[in-house]
Motif scaffolding. Structure first.
Motif, mmCIF file in Angstrom:
data_model
loop_
_atom_site.group_PDB
_atom_site.id
_atom_site.type_symbol
_atom_site.label_atom_id
_atom_site.label_comp_id
_atom_site.label_asym_id
_atom_site.label_seq_id
_atom_site.Cartn_x
_atom_site.Cartn_y
_atom_site.Cartn_z
ATOM 1 N N MET A 35 43.004 29.142 12.117
ATOM 2 C CA MET A 35 41.787 29.890 12.451
ATOM 3 C C MET A 35 42.083 30.972 13.483
ATOM 4 O O MET A 35 41.572 32.089 13.389
ATOM 5 N N ILE A 36 42.923 30.654 14.465
ATOM 6 C CA ILE A 36 43.300 31.654 15.472
ATOM 7 C C ILE A 36 43.995 32.823 14.783
ATOM 8 O O ILE A 36 43.677 33.992 15.037
ATOM 9 N N ALA A 37 44.951 32.505 13.906
ATOM 10 C CA ALA A 37 45.653 33.558 13.164
ATOM 11 C C ALA A 37 44.687 34.356 12.306
ATOM 12 O O ALA A 37 44.752 35.591 12.265
ATOM 13 N N ASN A 38 43.791 33.673 11.631
ATOM 14 C CA ASN A 38 42.807 34.361 10.791
ATOM 15 C C ASN A 38 41.973 35.334 11.616
ATOM 16 O O ASN A 38 41.730 36.465 11.190
ATOM 17 N N ARG A 39 41.550 34.893 12.792
ATOM 18 C CA ARG A 39 40.765 35.791 13.653
ATOM 19 C C ARG A 39 41.586 37.004 14.071
ATOM 20 O O ARG A 39 41.083 38.136 14.068
ATOM 21 N N SER A 42 42.275 39.369 11.026
ATOM 22 C CA SER A 42 41.080 40.082 10.580
ATOM 23 C C SER A 42 40.460 40.930 11.687
ATOM 24 O O SER A 42 39.415 41.536 11.490
ATOM 25 N N ARG A 43 41.103 40.941 12.858
ATOM 26 C CA ARG A 43 40.638 41.681 14.045
ATOM 27 C C ARG A 43 39.252 41.238 14.491
ATOM 28 O O ARG A 43 38.442 42.025 14.958
ATOM 29 N N ASN A 44 39.011 39.946 14.361
ATOM 30 C CA ASN A 44 37.762 39.327 14.780
ATOM 31 C C ASN A 44 38.084 38.244 15.812
ATOM 32 O O ASN A 44 37.654 37.112 15.700
ATOM 33 N N PHE A 45 38.866 38.627 16.827
ATOM 34 C CA PHE A 45 39.448 37.678 17.762
ATOM 35 C C PHE A 45 38.737 37.666 19.102
ATOM 36 O O PHE A 45 38.014 38.598 19.450
ATOM 37 N N ALA A 46 38.978 36.594 19.852
ATOM 38 C CA ALA A 46 38.534 36.485 21.239
ATOM 39 C C ALA A 46 39.704 36.868 22.148
ATOM 40 O O ALA A 46 40.871 36.804 21.736
ATOM 41 N N GLN A 47 39.394 37.226 23.365
ATOM 42 C CA GLN A 47 40.440 37.587 24.324
ATOM 43 C C GLN A 47 41.438 36.446 24.498
ATOM 44 O O GLN A 47 42.652 36.676 24.570
ATOM 45 N N ALA A 48 40.965 35.200 24.535
ATOM 46 C CA ALA A 48 41.857 34.051 24.699
ATOM 47 C C ALA A 48 42.835 33.930 23.542
ATOM 48 O O ALA A 48 43.963 33.466 23.731
ATOM 49 N N ASP A 49 42.441 34.348 22.345
ATOM 50 C CA ASP A 49 43.351 34.296 21.202
ATOM 51 C C ASP A 49 44.603 35.124 21.483
ATOM 52 O O ASP A 49 45.720 34.715 21.157
ATOM 53 N N VAL A 50 44.421 36.277 22.080
ATOM 54 C CA VAL A 50 45.541 37.171 22.403
ATOM 55 C C VAL A 50 46.316 36.634 23.602
ATOM 56 O O VAL A 50 47.530 36.416 23.538
ATOM 57 N N THR A 51 45.616 36.398 24.686
ATOM 58 C CA THR A 51 46.246 36.002 25.939
ATOM 59 C C THR A 51 46.998 34.686 25.813
ATOM 60 O O THR A 51 48.162 34.581 26.225
ATOM 61 N N GLU A 52 46.360 33.685 25.248
ATOM 62 C CA GLU A 52 46.989 32.357 25.170
ATOM 63 C C GLU A 52 48.120 32.316 24.152
ATOM 64 O O GLU A 52 49.100 31.595 24.346
ATOM 65 N N THR A 53 48.012 33.097 23.082
ATOM 66 C CA THR A 53 49.118 33.173 22.120
ATOM 67 C C THR A 53 50.362 33.704 22.811
ATOM 68 O O THR A 53 51.455 33.139 22.684
ATOM 69 N N ILE A 54 50.214 34.765 23.567
ATOM 70 C CA ILE A 54 51.357 35.363 24.255
ATOM 71 C C ILE A 54 51.887 34.429 25.335
ATOM 72 O O ILE A 54 53.102 34.209 25.436
ATOM 73 N N ARG A 55 51.011 33.851 26.128
ATOM 74 C CA ARG A 55 51.446 32.958 27.214
ATOM 75 C C ARG A 55 52.207 31.749 26.665
ATOM 76 O O ARG A 55 53.315 31.438 27.122
ATOM 77 N N CYS A 56 51.643 31.091 25.682
ATOM 78 C CA CYS A 56 52.307 29.910 25.109
ATOM 79 C C CYS A 56 53.638 30.287 24.464
ATOM 80 O O CYS A 56 54.630 29.561 24.593
ATOM 81 N N ALA A 57 53.686 31.417 23.780
ATOM 82 C CA ALA A 57 54.921 31.840 23.115
ATOM 83 C C ALA A 57 55.998 32.250 24.116
ATOM 84 O O ALA A 57 57.190 32.061 23.851
ATOM 85 N N LEU A 58 55.611 32.797 25.255
ATOM 86 C CA LEU A 58 56.590 33.077 26.304
ATOM 87 C C LEU A 58 57.239 31.781 26.778
ATOM 88 O O LEU A 58 58.463 31.704 26.934
ATOM 89 N N ILE A 59 56.425 30.755 26.984
ATOM 90 C CA ILE A 59 56.949 29.459 27.417
ATOM 91 C C ILE A 59 57.886 28.900 26.349
ATOM 92 O O ILE A 59 58.987 28.442 26.654
ATOM 93 N N ALA A 89 49.578 39.085 17.241
ATOM 94 C CA ALA A 89 49.553 38.978 15.773
ATOM 95 C C ALA A 89 50.964 38.753 15.229
ATOM 96 O O ALA A 89 51.166 37.933 14.320
ATOM 97 N N LYS A 90 51.958 39.439 15.764
ATOM 98 C CA LYS A 90 53.344 39.276 15.314
ATOM 99 C C LYS A 90 53.848 37.866 15.621
ATOM 100 O O LYS A 90 54.538 37.249 14.803
ATOM 101 N N ILE A 91 53.500 37.332 16.789
ATOM 102 C CA ILE A 91 53.900 35.967 17.148
ATOM 103 C C ILE A 91 53.334 34.973 16.138
ATOM 104 O O ILE A 91 54.046 34.099 15.637
ATOM 105 N N LEU A 92 52.059 35.105 15.822
ATOM 106 C CA LEU A 92 51.443 34.173 14.870
ATOM 107 C C LEU A 92 51.975 34.378 13.459
ATOM 108 O O LEU A 92 52.150 33.418 12.707
ATOM 109 N N GLU A 93 52.261 35.610 13.102
ATOM 110 C CA GLU A 93 52.861 35.881 11.794
ATOM 111 C C GLU A 93 54.199 35.160 11.675
ATOM 112 O O GLU A 93 54.483 34.492 10.675
ATOM 113 N N ARG A 94 55.038 35.271 12.694
ATOM 114 C CA ARG A 94 56.342 34.596 12.677
ATOM 115 C C ARG A 94 56.182 33.076 12.687
ATOM 116 O O ARG A 94 56.944 32.361 12.064
#
Length: 106
Positions: A35-39, A42-59, A89-94
Motif C-alpha cells: 500500500m505504501i508503494a502504491n501510494r 500513484s503520487r497519492n502519498f503521505a509525508q511519512a511514506d517518503v520520510t520513513e522509507t528513506i530513513r528505514c532504508a538508510l539504516i 519511490a526508487k527504494i520501494l521499486e528495488r
C-alpha cells in the motif's frame, strides 16, 4: 531486497529495506509495504511514506539509526517533497522488484 546506492545529502549512501525494516516502515506509516508503494507510485502519498522509507532504508544500508535521523532532519524535513519523492519511490521499486538491469544480484 536489492540495495540502491546514490548520492543523498552529504555523499553516496546505500539504501536497503530488510524484512525487519519493512516491518518498521509499515508500523510508522500504518500500512503494508504494498500500500505504501502504491501510494508513492500513484503520487497519492503521505509525508511519512517518503520520510520513513528513506530513513528505514538508510539504516538497512548500514547507517546508524541516529545518523539516519540526522540525515532526514538535514536533507528531507523542511524541503519540498518532490526532492526526495523519487528516492523513496526508487527504494520501494528495488524492494519490490529488485534491479532488473542487474539480474537481481546487486
Amino acid at each position: 531486497m536489492t540495495a540502491y546506492t546514490t548520492f543523498f545529502g552529504d555523499g553516496e549512501h546505500s539504501f536497503k529495506l530488510t524484512p525487519a525494516l519493512i516491518g518498521e516502515l509499515e508500523t510508522k506509516c500504518g500500512s503494508g509495504v504494498g500500500m505504501i508503494a502504491n501510494r508513492l507510485f500513484s503520487r497519492n502519498f503521505a509525508q511519512a511514506d517518503v520520510t520513513e522509507t528513506i530513513r528505514c532504508a538508510l539504516i538497512g544500508g548500514g547507517v546508524s539509526p541516529k545518523r539516519a535521523h540526522e540525515l532526514i532532519v538535514a536533507y528531507v524535513e523542511g524541503r519540498p517533497l518532490i526532492e526526495t519523492y523519487e528516492l523513496a519511490a526508487k527504494i520501494l521499486e528495488r524492494t519490490l522488484f529488485g534491479n532488473p538491469s542487474k539480474g537481481n544480484d546487486k
